[in-house]
Scaffold this motif. Structure first.
Motif, PDB file in Angstrom:
ATOM      1  N   PRO A   1     -11.315  11.621  17.793  1.00  0.00           N
ATOM      2  CA  PRO A   1     -11.375  11.622  19.260  1.00  0.00           C
ATOM      3  C   PRO A   1     -12.335  12.700  19.776  1.00  0.00           C
ATOM      4  CG  PRO A   1      -9.109  11.436  18.538  1.00  0.00           C
ATOM      5  CD  PRO A   1      -9.928  11.696  17.307  1.00  0.00           C
ATOM      6  N   GLY A   2     -13.240  12.284  20.647  1.00  0.00           N
ATOM      7  CA  GLY A   2     -14.169  13.226  21.251  1.00  0.00           C
ATOM      8  C   GLY A   2     -15.303  13.673  20.358  1.00  0.00           C
ATOM      9  N   LYS A   3     -15.412  13.083  19.179  1.00  0.00           N
ATOM     10  CA  LYS A   3     -16.468  13.476  18.245  1.00  0.00           C
ATOM     11  C   LYS A   3     -17.341  12.284  17.887  1.00  0.00           C
ATOM     12  CE  LYS A   3     -14.059  17.368  16.111  1.00  0.00           C
ATOM     13  NZ  LYS A   3     -13.705  18.021  14.819  1.00  0.00           N
ATOM     14  N   GLN A   4     -18.520  12.584  17.361  1.00  0.00           N
ATOM     15  CA  GLN A   4     -19.418  11.523  16.923  1.00  0.00           C
ATOM     16  C   GLN A   4     -18.939  10.948  15.592  1.00  0.00           C
ATOM     17  OE1 GLN A   4     -23.444  13.111  16.879  1.00  0.00           O
ATOM     18  NE2 GLN A   4     -23.783  12.347  18.948  1.00  0.00           N
ATOM     19  N   ARG A   5     -19.307   9.714  15.374  1.00  0.00           N
ATOM     20  CA  ARG A   5     -19.006   9.077  14.097  1.00  0.00           C
ATOM     21  C   ARG A   5     -19.801   9.781  12.994  1.00  0.00           C
ATOM     22  NH1 ARG A   5     -18.686   2.666  14.374  1.00  0.00           N
ATOM     23  NH2 ARG A   5     -17.635   3.397  16.259  1.00  0.00           N
ATOM     24  N   GLU A   6     -19.160  10.008  11.859  1.00  0.00           N
ATOM     25  CA  GLU A   6     -19.818  10.707  10.763  1.00  0.00           C
ATOM     26  C   GLU A   6     -19.640   9.937   9.454  1.00  0.00           C
ATOM     27  OE1 GLU A   6     -18.139  14.515   9.770  1.00  0.00           O
ATOM     28  OE2 GLU A   6     -16.067  13.791   9.857  1.00  0.00           O
ATOM     29  N   LEU A   7     -20.617  10.106   8.572  1.00  0.00           N
ATOM     30  CA  LEU A   7     -20.545   9.500   7.252  1.00  0.00           C
ATOM     31  C   LEU A   7     -19.654  10.352   6.361  1.00  0.00           C
ATOM     32  CD1 LEU A   7     -21.562   7.351   5.218  1.00  0.00           C
ATOM     33  CD2 LEU A   7     -23.477   8.890   4.724  1.00  0.00           C
TER      34      LEU A   7
END
Length: 113
Positions: free
Chosen positions: A41-47
């Motif tokens: 929540p509230g963060k960018q998608r990350e690998l």
């Protein structure tokens, strides 16, 4: 057309384990690298982790030693074994071949402290 169906998420206590699965269709699965991503929540998608068509793997520093990505080409499925889970691992987890822009519905992982 490509279709990705993630499953296996849930609610787990810190220190616990989960195994995520992702069934792919509409692509030549064995020819493609596959990745697991997450978005908190509230963060960018990350690998989080990636596995190549030949089985080489790479992990984000935050999950090294705790998560293991694997694939079964006969089942067109990629897995993410998650051990020693932490509250900061809470996110929606997605799989995707890095070469494609399609996203599935994801699976929610919630780790309680």
């Amino acid at each position: 057309q490509i279709r990705l169906v993630e499953s296996g998420g849930g609610l787990v206590q810190a220190g616990g384990s989960l195994r995520l699965s992702c069934a792919a269709s509409g692509i030549i699965f064995s020819d493609n690298a596959m990745g697991w991503y997450r978005q908190a929540p509230g963060k960018q998608r990350e690998l989080v982790a990636v596995i190549t068509s030949t089985g080489s793997t790479n992990y984000a520093d935050s999950v090294k030693g705790r998560f293991t990505i694997s694939r079964d080409n006969a089942k067109n499925t990629v897995y993410l074994q998650m051990n020693s889970l932490k509250p900061e691992d809470t996110a929606v987890y997605y799989c995707r071949p890095p070469a494609y822009s399609y996203w599935g519905q994801g699976t929610q992982v919630t780790v309680s402290s």
